[in-house]
Design a protein around this motif. Sequence first.
Motif, mmCIF file in Angstrom:
data_model
loop_
_atom_site.group_PDB
_atom_site.id
_atom_site.type_symbol
_atom_site.label_atom_id
_atom_site.label_comp_id
_atom_site.label_asym_id
_atom_site.label_seq_id
_atom_site.Cartn_x
_atom_site.Cartn_y
_atom_site.Cartn_z
ATOM 1 N N ARG A 115 0.843 -1.216 0.000
ATOM 2 C CA ARG A 115 0.000 0.000 0.000
ATOM 3 C C ARG A 115 0.864 1.246 0.000
ATOM 4 O O ARG A 115 0.607 2.209 -0.729
ATOM 5 C CB ARG A 115 -0.912 0.031 1.240
ATOM 6 N N ALA A 116 1.903 1.241 0.842
ATOM 7 C CA ALA A 116 2.766 2.425 0.970
ATOM 8 C C ALA A 116 3.483 2.714 -0.354
ATOM 9 O O ALA A 116 3.520 3.865 -0.816
ATOM 10 C CB ALA A 116 3.788 2.203 2.087
ATOM 11 N N LEU A 117 4.034 1.665 -0.968
ATOM 12 C CA LEU A 117 4.770 1.888 -2.220
ATOM 13 C C LEU A 117 3.823 2.334 -3.328
ATOM 14 O O LEU A 117 4.175 3.173 -4.156
ATOM 15 C CB LEU A 117 5.517 0.611 -2.626
ATOM 16 N N ASN A 118 2.602 1.786 -3.336
ATOM 17 C CA ASN A 118 1.647 2.196 -4.363
ATOM 18 C C ASN A 118 1.334 3.675 -4.215
ATOM 19 O O ASN A 118 1.330 4.423 -5.193
ATOM 20 C CB ASN A 118 0.370 1.351 -4.246
ATOM 21 N N SER A 119 1.127 4.114 -2.959
ATOM 22 C CA SER A 119 0.787 5.526 -2.779
ATOM 23 C C SER A 119 2.006 6.424 -3.043
ATOM 24 O O SER A 119 1.877 7.504 -3.613
ATOM 25 C CB SER A 119 0.149 5.715 -1.405
ATOM 26 N N LEU A 120 3.221 5.960 -2.702
ATOM 27 C CA LEU A 120 4.431 6.763 -2.952
ATOM 28 C C LEU A 120 4.728 6.946 -4.442
ATOM 29 O O LEU A 120 5.392 7.903 -4.837
ATOM 30 C CB LEU A 120 5.649 6.085 -2.299
ATOM 31 N N THR A 121 4.255 5.988 -5.252
ATOM 32 C CA THR A 121 4.611 6.018 -6.673
ATOM 33 C C THR A 121 3.429 6.403 -7.564
ATOM 34 O O THR A 121 3.416 6.118 -8.762
ATOM 35 C CB THR A 121 5.175 4.644 -7.126
ATOM 36 N N GLY A 122 2.408 7.059 -6.973
ATOM 37 C CA GLY A 122 1.290 7.573 -7.778
ATOM 38 C C GLY A 122 0.242 6.526 -8.109
ATOM 39 O O GLY A 122 -0.431 6.629 -9.134
ATOM 40 N N ASN A 123 0.101 5.503 -7.249
ATOM 41 C CA ASN A 123 -0.936 4.468 -7.401
ATOM 42 C C ASN A 123 -0.952 3.800 -8.778
ATOM 43 O O ASN A 123 -1.999 3.794 -9.454
ATOM 44 C CB ASN A 123 -2.321 5.047 -7.069
ATOM 45 N N PRO A 124 0.173 3.214 -9.195
ATOM 46 C CA PRO A 124 0.164 2.523 -10.495
ATOM 47 C C PRO A 124 -0.672 1.240 -10.492
ATOM 48 O O PRO A 124 -1.115 0.799 -11.546
ATOM 49 C CB PRO A 124 1.644 2.194 -10.738
ATOM 50 N N LEU A 125 -0.897 0.634 -9.300
ATOM 51 C CA LEU A 125 -1.632 -0.639 -9.251
ATOM 52 C C LEU A 125 -3.013 -0.423 -8.630
ATOM 53 O O LEU A 125 -3.166 0.352 -7.682
ATOM 54 C CB LEU A 125 -0.868 -1.689 -8.440
ATOM 55 N N THR A 126 -4.011 -1.132 -9.168
ATOM 56 C CA THR A 126 -5.360 -1.097 -8.600
ATOM 57 C C THR A 126 -5.385 -1.975 -7.346
ATOM 58 O O THR A 126 -4.474 -2.782 -7.107
ATOM 59 C CB THR A 126 -6.386 -1.666 -9.597
ATOM 60 N N LEU A 127 -6.491 -1.869 -6.572
ATOM 61 C CA LEU A 127 -6.661 -2.733 -5.396
ATOM 62 C C LEU A 127 -6.537 -4.197 -5.813
ATOM 63 O O LEU A 127 -5.844 -4.991 -5.182
ATOM 64 C CB LEU A 127 -8.025 -2.461 -4.742
ATOM 65 N N ARG A 128 -7.210 -4.588 -6.904
ATOM 66 C CA ARG A 128 -7.199 -5.969 -7.370
ATOM 67 C C ARG A 128 -5.771 -6.422 -7.711
ATOM 68 O O ARG A 128 -5.361 -7.543 -7.391
ATOM 69 C CB ARG A 128 -8.129 -6.081 -8.586
ATOM 70 N N GLU A 129 -5.017 -5.513 -8.347
ATOM 71 C CA GLU A 129 -3.629 -5.864 -8.707
ATOM 72 C C GLU A 129 -2.755 -6.015 -7.455
ATOM 73 O O GLU A 129 -1.890 -6.887 -7.389
ATOM 74 C CB GLU A 129 -3.045 -4.819 -9.661
ATOM 75 N N LEU A 130 -3.013 -5.147 -6.453
ATOM 76 C CA LEU A 130 -2.256 -5.275 -5.194
ATOM 77 C C LEU A 130 -2.581 -6.599 -4.514
ATOM 78 O O LEU A 130 -1.700 -7.290 -3.996
ATOM 79 C CB LEU A 130 -2.588 -4.115 -4.245
ATOM 80 N N GLU A 131 -3.882 -6.982 -4.531
ATOM 81 C CA GLU A 131 -4.283 -8.253 -3.907
ATOM 82 C C GLU A 131 -3.649 -9.432 -4.647
ATOM 83 O O GLU A 131 -3.159 -10.379 -4.020
ATOM 84 C CB GLU A 131 -5.810 -8.372 -3.888
ATOM 85 N N ASP A 132 -3.664 -9.374 -5.986
ATOM 86 C CA ASP A 132 -3.063 -10.467 -6.768
ATOM 87 C C ASP A 132 -1.571 -10.577 -6.483
ATOM 88 O O ASP A 132 -1.034 -11.672 -6.310
ATOM 89 C CB ASP A 132 -3.275 -10.229 -8.274
ATOM 90 N N LEU A 133 -0.903 -9.421 -6.424
ATOM 91 C CA LEU A 133 0.538 -9.421 -6.139
ATOM 92 C C LEU A 133 0.780 -9.980 -4.732
ATOM 93 O O LEU A 133 1.673 -10.807 -4.526
ATOM 94 C CB LEU A 133 1.073 -7.990 -6.262
ATOM 95 N N GLY A 134 -0.043 -9.541 -3.784
ATOM 96 C CA GLY A 134 0.069 -10.046 -2.407
ATOM 97 C C GLY A 134 -0.107 -11.552 -2.351
ATOM 98 O O GLY A 134 0.617 -12.255 -1.640
ATOM 99 N N GLY A 135 -1.049 -12.076 -3.143
ATOM 100 C CA GLY A 135 -1.318 -13.511 -3.153
ATOM 101 C C GLY A 135 -0.132 -14.329 -3.632
ATOM 102 O O GLY A 135 0.042 -15.488 -3.251
ATOM 103 N N SER A 136 0.724 -13.714 -4.463
ATOM 104 C CA SER A 136 1.921 -14.427 -4.932
ATOM 105 C C SER A 136 2.984 -14.492 -3.837
ATOM 106 O O SER A 136 3.950 -15.231 -3.940
ATOM 107 C CB SER A 136 2.490 -13.746 -6.184
#
Length: 292
Positions: A115-136
Amino acid sequence: MRISTVTEKAYAKLNISLDVTARRPDGYHDMRMVMQTVSLCDDISVTLRSDSSVSVGTNLHYLPRDDRNIAVKAAKAFFAKAGMTNHGADIGIVKRIPVCAGMGGGSSDGAAVLRALNSLTGNPLTLRELEDLGGSLGSDIPFCIAGGTALAEGRGEILTQLPQIPDCFFVIAKPRFSVSTPELFSRLDLCSIKYHPDTQGIINSLKSRDLKGICLRLYNVFENVLPAKPDDIPSIKNTLLDFGALGALMTGTGSAVFGIFDSEDKAIAARSYLALQYSDVFLAKPQNRLEI
Ligand code: C5P
């Protein structure tokens, strides 16, 4: 060169219910769990770097600071996914959530870094993409991205948002012993599970805001497969119930146990009593889902 810093709270989770429904060909298990975020949290600070190194500092001296740390894995996975391979981060973790407790502490730290990196870098990933990445990175991380109250199925990555649990107090105590998650899964014989949680009954109780109905149905199939049946689990549960908890349960693969109270006074009394015997004892409130 340091660029800027974001701080995030990494909230603990509790399992209101935990069911294992099948062994999967990939070695994992299919789950059906009602998960609840609670206010007990670690503090995560992330400072973006323009070189590609990732460092982690923490108040717990025995936590790994290299690629074995889920926060480091999360940062590297984020930069790879966002195509920012020349970026890095300095991560600070103030840990309060006990480790190896079934409270998702490591998963929540990893989710907070994403979440922190997404917000620091201008939110390049959606919630769904963050969840998918987290799942890996770990089965509980998708839930920990936004949290709240949810049904988690599949490995834990198929999430259905549920109504927030009615207002209540959680008293959580972790015995001194810890449980190995892979070991507990390997001890599980699906054919010998006699009882399964009434997951639909819990969902119905959440919908009708019936706290007692939820508490009557707390159930975790892992409580019956613990090695050598440690006495602390039933003992903590009995103490919580004696002090007026509406229900009590071990969370995840343990070893933390929690009770749900509708009275703050009773919860405080239970916490004080358990704190005489255990060093990891907490009082927490339900935490709402994060808006992402
Ligand atoms: O995904 P995570 O790293 O949290 O899983 C830790 C271990 O727990 C896995 O290696 C596996 O043994 C077990 N596990 C499982 N099924 C799941 C989640 C975890 O068998 N749905």
